[in-house]
Design an enzyme around this catalytic site. Sequence first.
Site, PDB file in Angstrom:
ATOM      1  N   LYS A 194       0.832  -1.195   0.000  1.00  0.00           N
ATOM      2  CA  LYS A 194       0.000   0.000   0.000  1.00  0.00           C
ATOM      3  C   LYS A 194       0.874   1.254   0.000  1.00  0.00           C
ATOM      4  CE  LYS A 194      -3.359   2.367   2.977  1.00  0.00           C
ATOM      5  NZ  LYS A 194      -2.499   3.529   3.244  1.00  0.00           N
TER       6      LYS A 194
ATOM      7  N   LYS B   4       7.321   0.598   1.539  1.00  0.00           N
ATOM      8  CA  LYS B   4       8.004  -0.207   0.521  1.00  0.00           C
ATOM      9  C   LYS B   4       9.348   0.400   0.159  1.00  0.00           C
ATOM     10  CE  LYS B   4       5.255   0.243  -2.882  1.00  0.00           C
ATOM     11  NZ  LYS B   4       4.662   1.432  -2.248  1.00  0.00           N
TER      12      LYS B   4
ATOM     13  N   ASP C  20      -1.744  -0.421  -4.490  1.00  0.00           N
ATOM     14  CA  ASP C  20      -3.132   0.052  -4.454  1.00  0.00           C
ATOM     15  C   ASP C  20      -3.783   0.041  -5.831  1.00  0.00           C
ATOM     16  OD1 ASP C  20      -1.310   1.507  -2.514  1.00  0.00           O
ATOM     17  OD2 ASP C  20      -3.235   1.982  -1.612  1.00  0.00           O
TER      18      ASP C  20
END
Length: 334
Positions: free
Chosen positions: A44, A49, A163
């Site tokens: 997300k 990340k 996403d």
Amino acid sequence: MKDEVPNLKDFDKRLRDEAKADPSLEVPQGAPTSKTQIIAIYGKGGIGKSFTLANLSHMMAEQGKRVLLIGCDPKSDTTSLLFGGKACPTIIETSGKKKLAGEEVKIGDVCFKRGGVFAMELGGPEVGRGCGGRGIIHGFELLEKLGFHDWDFDYVLLDFLGDVVCGGFGLPIARDMAQKVILVASNDLQSLYVANNVCSAVDYFRKLGGNVGVAGLVINKDDGSGEAQAFAEAVDIPVLAAIPQDDDLRKKSANYQIVGTAESQWGGLFAALGDAVASAPPTRPTPLDQDGLLGLFDSKDTGGDYTLVPATDADMRGKNAVIRETLEVIYDEA
């Protein structure tokens, strides 16, 4: 002799032709070398990340591995973390400028180095001016032209926004461009929803004959509440690392400081993650349905115990829900 002025009409036509191209077409690809692991990391937006990947890639390079890090998120924050906050020119942006000037993109225009890591950003269109997924596809087409499949790396790490579910962002899974996927999530419903969506994509394409699998989950900002661990067990994937919710990590990330190094107190954590990433096999997950995902959390926190109440026609009409006299004709008795 004066430089030739580019023909803007021809350039405009090329852009229009490119915009009309079918984004579902496969990107040309060749088989990667047997020793190269191409790994796509999904999560997300804002879950960490880029923080995880920048530090993971730096540590893997310290361990003597040849690593290429490719940011595939329009925000282009992957390389910013690696390069101390400095944004590097993206492939999409550079390609546009070079086309206008009638020049070819060279590797030195888009690829930069730090700590042994080679890194670049695909980039994306400005808001409202194009499709991000199409930008990803175009970016990989350019990588092909630059010789992507002839490069010599031990690991190619791709940072993908989880996403977005359009075809461009699902390219590594749908086209077998990566051998395995790594998920980054936290102990919150929204990030685990995204992780579960990616598991569903992997499962779907495995049914169609694909080979990409999920290597595992990295729990970022782990507060110890256990929902992400329970998710990993439920979908049958391993936890590769749990990065704690720690103020020192938060500050260093905000200041673009690399902690994935032997000189950092966090070096051991990222070294262990590097080993796990290298050895974890790609597996086929068992994604959850919505109720199963909600079941990982206390219903008091999610509203999971709510019962759906159907709407009625009168509800929808509101103030117009006036009972009208029947139009049936009633005859007086004779």
